[in-house]
Design an enzyme around this catalytic site. Structure first.
Site, PDB file in Angstrom:
ATOM      1  N   ALA A  71      38.988  33.801  28.692  1.00 12.59           N
ATOM      2  CA  ALA A  71      40.322  33.895  28.090  1.00 12.59           C
ATOM      3  C   ALA A  71      41.277  33.036  28.908  1.00 12.59           C
ATOM      4  CB  ALA A  71      40.796  35.345  28.082  1.00 12.59           C
ATOM      5  N   ALA A 116      43.887  32.601  33.755  1.00 17.76           N
ATOM      6  CA  ALA A 116      42.699  32.745  32.903  1.00 17.76           C
ATOM      7  C   ALA A 116      41.795  33.818  33.488  1.00 17.76           C
ATOM      8  CB  ALA A 116      41.944  31.419  32.829  1.00 17.76           C
ATOM      9  N   LYS A 117      40.797  34.223  32.738  1.00 19.46           N
ATOM     10  CA  LYS A 117      39.783  35.141  33.266  1.00 19.46           C
ATOM     11  C   LYS A 117      38.537  35.015  32.414  1.00 19.46           C
ATOM     12  CE  LYS A 117      39.546  38.232  36.537  1.00 19.46           C
ATOM     13  NZ  LYS A 117      40.321  38.144  37.792  1.00 19.46           N
ATOM     14  N   GLY A 118      37.401  35.189  33.048  1.00 20.02           N
ATOM     15  CA  GLY A 118      36.150  35.160  32.304  1.00 20.02           C
ATOM     16  C   GLY A 118      35.300  36.353  32.671  1.00 20.02           C
TER      17      GLY A 118
END
Ligand code: NAD
Length: 427
Positions: A71, A116-118
């Site tokens: 994201a 962001a982040k994953g």
């Protein structure tokens, strides 16, 4: 419904509680700011969310399909930046919420990054090294179109580490046909990582707590601390705080915790945890439940495990006068209110745990310049950035007569809003 899964229940708007909580924190502060209401949706909506499936050959000859996400929340201030989490509770709402928190955090410590982040839905403890490598390489190749040294720079988060970043780096570099050290941070030092990165989040927690205590004319030597979560953040925070004379009375990992009012030997507990993967049965402290760690007799509580662990059920029983958030989103808005009403000071996640991304930024800068700093410079610069952010939050809290979370959000949102306004809307 137990505490672990409660935050996954879809809420009235169809989103998980954790996602709703992240938005509630944003909305509450945005409403008090003199900002254009038309931008509210722009600032709170992720720019892009990618879902990928990663089929992986398992050691037993079978194939397992893992789901992964990345994201990207906002990049008005610079390339997206944020960790990758491996955990069986990962879901799209979680990475969207964490990506938004990352945007505010990066802005608060004034890094030229967006958020962001994953994540990949898996239990990394149940995967062999080979399976983890194949999963990481496949996930990297799937999110490849949207990451890059000037686009989006992943880093470690819960369940991931320097080895996983090395595989991301190698996969990306092989696919673009050139060395791309800047595509990830939190890499091993031999691959262009920064000294001091691994402990950086814990060190930042220590910096912020020490700085706050100084405003109360107190020192670390005078406080008893309980820490929930004994992974990267919790264990380094425990070590650095104990080295400075704080008494660590309680620690915990997923399977349970330990308590000793005279202080736990953190070095021995760390060795034990590395060897056994659990803290339970560690000789030299009493075994206690995770809830008991949160509510034990202490001055400071450091949640450093997962989100939403301090909720409205546990908050009234917390005896600590200070909660210093090592984890992302550990306190629900209801619990936050209860703590505030009870006179507990909360040092919010976007301030207290920003040390990791700060040294990630140093790593990225060192890589771009091909000039590497020594440990002293990393630690000094980290302390400078953390203390500057604390001073700004402290001043804002005084000026607006508000709590630290509201002050931190106000500063962060205004920086992102200003960058967005100046850039304008495309096209
Ligand atoms: P990690 O995987 O290294 O460790 C997590 C620890 O929490 C483990 O000891 C695990 O057993 C424990 N845990 C999990 N659920 C628990 C529960 N319910 N009760 C008690 N313990 C529990 O993860 P980490 O990298 O230390 O990250 C922890 C938190 O800090 C996450 O919220 C993460 O997003 C945040 N964070 C991490 C970094 C970083 O640099 N690693 C930076 C900023 C924020």
């Amino acid at each position: 419904m137990d505490q672990k899964t409660d935050h996954l229940i879809p809420g009235p708007q169809g989103h998980s509680k954790f996602w709703q909580n992240a938005h509630l924190y944003f909305d509450r502060v945005y409403a008090t700011m003199n900002l254009d209401p038309l931008w509210r949706a722009v600032l709170s909506t992720p720019k892009r969310v990618l879902t990928v499936s990663c089929p992986v050959k398992m050691d037993n000859g079978g194939i397992q399909v893992f789901t992964g996400y990345r994201a990207q929340h906002n990049n008005a201030r610079g390339p997206f930046k944020g960790g990758i989490r491996y955990d069986d509770a990962v879901n799209m709402d979680e990475v969207m919420a964490l990506a938004m928190l990352q945007t505010w955090k990066n802005a608060l410590v004034d890094l030229p990054y967006g958020g962001a982040k994953g994540g990949v839905v898996c239990d990394p403890r149940k995967l062999s090294m080979g399976e983890k490598e194949r999963l990481t390489r496949r996930y990297t190749s799937e999110i490849m179109p949207i990451i890059g040294p000037m686009q989006d720079i992943p880093a470690p988060d819960a369940g991931t580490d320097g080895q996983i970043m090395a595989w991301v780096l190698d996969t990306y570099s092989m696919m673009v046909g050139q060395q791309s050290l800047g595509v990830v941070t939190g890499k091993p030092v031999t691959l262009g990582g920064s000294v001091g990165r691994e402990e950086a989040t814990g060190r930042g927690v220590m910096n912020i707590l020490r700085k706050f205590l100084a405003t109360q004319n107190k020192k670390l030597e005078e406080v008893r601390i309980a820490i929930q979560g004994f992974g990267n953040v919790g264990s380094h925070a425990a070590r650095l705080l104990a080295e400075r004379g704080a008494t660590i009375v309680a620690i915990s990992a997923k399977e349970g915790g330990l308590y000793d009012e005279s202080g736990i030997d953190i070095e021995a507990a760390t060795r034990y945890y590395k060897e056994n993967g659990v803290l339970t049965d560690f000789p030299g402290a009493d075994a206690v439940s995770n809830e008991e760690v949160l509510t034990c007799e202490c001055d400071v509580l450091i949640p450093a495990a997962m989100e939403s662990t301090i909720d409205a059920t546990v908050a009234p029983h917390i005896k600590a006068r200070i909660v210093c958030e090592g984890a992302n989103g550990p306190t629900t808005p209801e619990a936050d209110e209860i703590l505030r009403d009870n006179g507990v000071t909360v040092l919010p996640d976007i301030l207290a745990n920003a040390g990791g991304v700060t040294v990630s930024y140093f790593e990225w800068v060192q890589g771009l310049e091909n000039f590497f700093w020594d440990i002293q410079k990393v630690q000094d610069e980290l302390q400078r950035v953390m203390e500057r952010a604390f001073d700004q939050v402290n001043a804002k809290a005084d000026e607006a007569d508000c709590d630290y979370r509201t002050a931190a959000y106000t500063i962060a949102i205004s920086r992102v809003a200003e960058a967005s306004r100046l850039r304008g809307l495309f096209p």
